[in-house]
Design a protein around this motif. Structure first.
Motif, mmCIF file in Angstrom:
data_model
loop_
_atom_site.group_PDB
_atom_site.id
_atom_site.type_symbol
_atom_site.label_atom_id
_atom_site.label_comp_id
_atom_site.label_asym_id
_atom_site.label_seq_id
_atom_site.Cartn_x
_atom_site.Cartn_y
_atom_site.Cartn_z
ATOM 1 N N SER A 76 65.583 -108.064 -1.385
ATOM 2 C CA SER A 76 64.609 -108.028 -2.473
ATOM 3 C C SER A 76 63.427 -108.917 -2.109
ATOM 4 C CB SER A 76 65.247 -108.531 -3.777
ATOM 5 O OG SER A 76 65.429 -109.932 -3.718
ATOM 6 N N LEU A 77 62.421 -108.909 -2.966
ATOM 7 C CA LEU A 77 61.232 -109.729 -2.738
ATOM 8 C C LEU A 77 61.486 -111.197 -3.054
ATOM 9 C CD1 LEU A 77 58.499 -107.307 -4.138
ATOM 10 C CD2 LEU A 77 59.211 -107.644 -1.769
ATOM 11 N N ASP A 78 62.717 -111.548 -3.439
ATOM 12 C CA ASP A 78 63.075 -112.943 -3.674
ATOM 13 C C ASP A 78 63.640 -113.608 -2.429
ATOM 14 O OD1 ASP A 78 62.369 -112.807 -6.386
ATOM 15 O OD2 ASP A 78 64.324 -111.975 -6.921
ATOM 16 N N PHE A 82 59.970 -113.276 2.110
ATOM 17 C CA PHE A 82 58.935 -112.892 1.158
ATOM 18 C C PHE A 82 58.451 -114.093 0.353
ATOM 19 C CE2 PHE A 82 61.222 -108.786 1.766
ATOM 20 C CZ PHE A 82 60.190 -108.151 2.437
ATOM 21 N N HIS A 83 59.328 -115.072 0.139
ATOM 22 C CA HIS A 83 58.912 -116.332 -0.485
ATOM 23 C C HIS A 83 57.831 -116.993 0.362
ATOM 24 C CE1 HIS A 83 60.211 -120.610 -1.994
ATOM 25 N NE2 HIS A 83 59.031 -120.250 -2.443
ATOM 26 N N LEU A 86 54.430 -114.969 0.145
ATOM 27 C CA LEU A 86 53.684 -115.183 -1.095
ATOM 28 C C LEU A 86 53.142 -116.607 -1.179
ATOM 29 C CD1 LEU A 86 55.866 -113.154 -3.626
ATOM 30 C CD2 LEU A 86 53.729 -112.482 -2.528
ATOM 31 N N GLU A 137 54.588 -105.082 7.868
ATOM 32 C CA GLU A 137 54.841 -106.006 6.770
ATOM 33 C C GLU A 137 53.660 -106.950 6.587
ATOM 34 O OE1 GLU A 137 54.653 -108.822 8.642
ATOM 35 O OE2 GLU A 137 56.671 -109.416 9.202
ATOM 36 N N ARG A 219 48.537 -107.885 -2.644
ATOM 37 C CA ARG A 219 49.863 -108.220 -3.171
ATOM 38 C C ARG A 219 50.700 -106.952 -3.361
ATOM 39 N NH1 ARG A 219 52.836 -111.950 -6.264
ATOM 40 N NH2 ARG A 219 51.269 -113.572 -6.078
ATOM 41 N N GLU A 223 54.230 -105.975 -1.446
ATOM 42 C CA GLU A 223 55.439 -105.617 -2.180
ATOM 43 C C GLU A 223 55.953 -104.240 -1.763
ATOM 44 O OE1 GLU A 223 54.423 -106.020 -6.282
ATOM 45 O OE2 GLU A 223 54.487 -108.222 -6.240
ATOM 46 N N GLY A 226 57.371 -104.504 1.650
ATOM 47 C CA GLY A 226 58.632 -105.235 1.591
ATOM 48 C C GLY A 226 59.781 -104.369 1.116
ATOM 49 N N THR A 227 59.519 -103.550 0.105
ATOM 50 C CA THR A 227 60.554 -102.652 -0.399
ATOM 51 C C THR A 227 60.975 -101.656 0.675
ATOM 52 O OG1 THR A 227 59.739 -102.848 -2.671
ATOM 53 C CG2 THR A 227 61.085 -100.918 -2.152
ATOM 54 N N THR A 230 62.941 -103.426 3.612
ATOM 55 C CA THR A 230 64.354 -103.689 3.322
ATOM 56 C C THR A 230 65.171 -102.408 3.360
ATOM 57 O OG1 THR A 230 63.931 -103.577 0.921
ATOM 58 C CG2 THR A 230 63.853 -105.743 1.935
#
Length: 249
Positions: A76-78, A82-83, A86, A137, A219, A223, A226-227, A230
């Motif tokens: 996930s974006l968490d 990805f942290h 951002l 990415e 942004r 995202e 990133g989706t 993954t």
């Protein structure tokens, strides 16, 4: 901080040094987390005027540590990677990069989000996402076609072709190409320290204005990438390509 990320504070300059020479500074989940935390702390610290990201005079980073990455791939974006993305995207302080040697994968794409980049002319940059069964990415699928045009961006992102630090400077990916890694770091440090003498709020507002027109679109692109990234990690293509990479290394 882990020893793999060394923090050095010099007056108003915070240097984040990638320090994993035995692995060509390949980035682990823990390293991404530490980099994100350091960027966020620097952004809140009124005594910090600028942040410098560097590796050694011989190597910036070989990109993701593939074995570590596959041990617990981002879902996930968490996730830590990805942290970090951002945190760099949202950093209000000037971020400067000093680059030498290998700058692979995110070692190249993170430069697209730095304000100033000083690089050795013989540095070796590459974004081999498709080669590993993955996809671009960190906003590179949006930034590079705008910066270089569709044809050159396709050469770098679809074919995964490498390029030099000298080319990176000529194409606007880097600010200036220097004769050596030592020279690139010295120049980056010199320019980063100049922010100590500039009005910090004026610098912050100016950076905000420069970034504002593309911020939301960028942004969204990060995202979306990133989706898909993954998802690709679980694809047969990526599993085969990444397993082959680990076996070769």
């Amino acid at each position: 901080m882990t020893n793999a990320i060394q923090l050095e504070r010099e007056r108003g300059l915070l240097t984040l040094r990638l320090n994993r020479p035995d692995k060509k500074n390949a980035l682990t989940r823990a390293m991404y987390s530490h980099l994100a935390e350091a960027l966020e702390q620097a952004d809140r610290d009124p005594e910090i005027n600028a942040v410098l990201i560097t590796g050694s005079a011989e190597c910036f980073t070989a990109g993701n540590d593939i074995a570590d990455f596959l041990m617990q791939p981002p879902t996930s974006l968490d996730s830590p990677v990805f942290h970090f993305m951002l945190s760099l995207l949202e950093c209000r302080k000037p971020v400067i990069a000093a680059v030498a040697g290998a700058a692979v994968g995110i070692g190249t794409t993170m430069l697209l989000h730095c304000d100033l980049v000083y690089i050795s002319a013989d540095a070796r940059l590459r974004m081999p996402f498709v080669n590993l069964g993955l996809c671009p990415e960190f906003g590179s699928s949006l930034i590079l076609p705008r910066l270089l045009g569709q044809a050159k961006a396709a050469q770098l992102l679809l074919l995964g072709e490498g390029f030099s630090g000298e080319q990176a400077a000529a194409w606007g990916i880097a600010t200036e190409a220097l004769d050596s890694g030592e020279a690139a770091l010295a120049k980056a440090r010199e320019m980063a320290l100049r922010f100590e003498k500039l009005p910090p709020e004026a610098v912050r507002i100016s950076k905000q204005l420069m970034k504002a027109p593309d911020r939301e679109q960028l942004r969204k692109a990060i995202e979306e990438e990133g989706t898909l990234f993954t998802q690709r990690l679980r694809s047969p293509e990526a599993i085969a390509a990444l397993s082959g990479f680990i076996n070769r290394h």
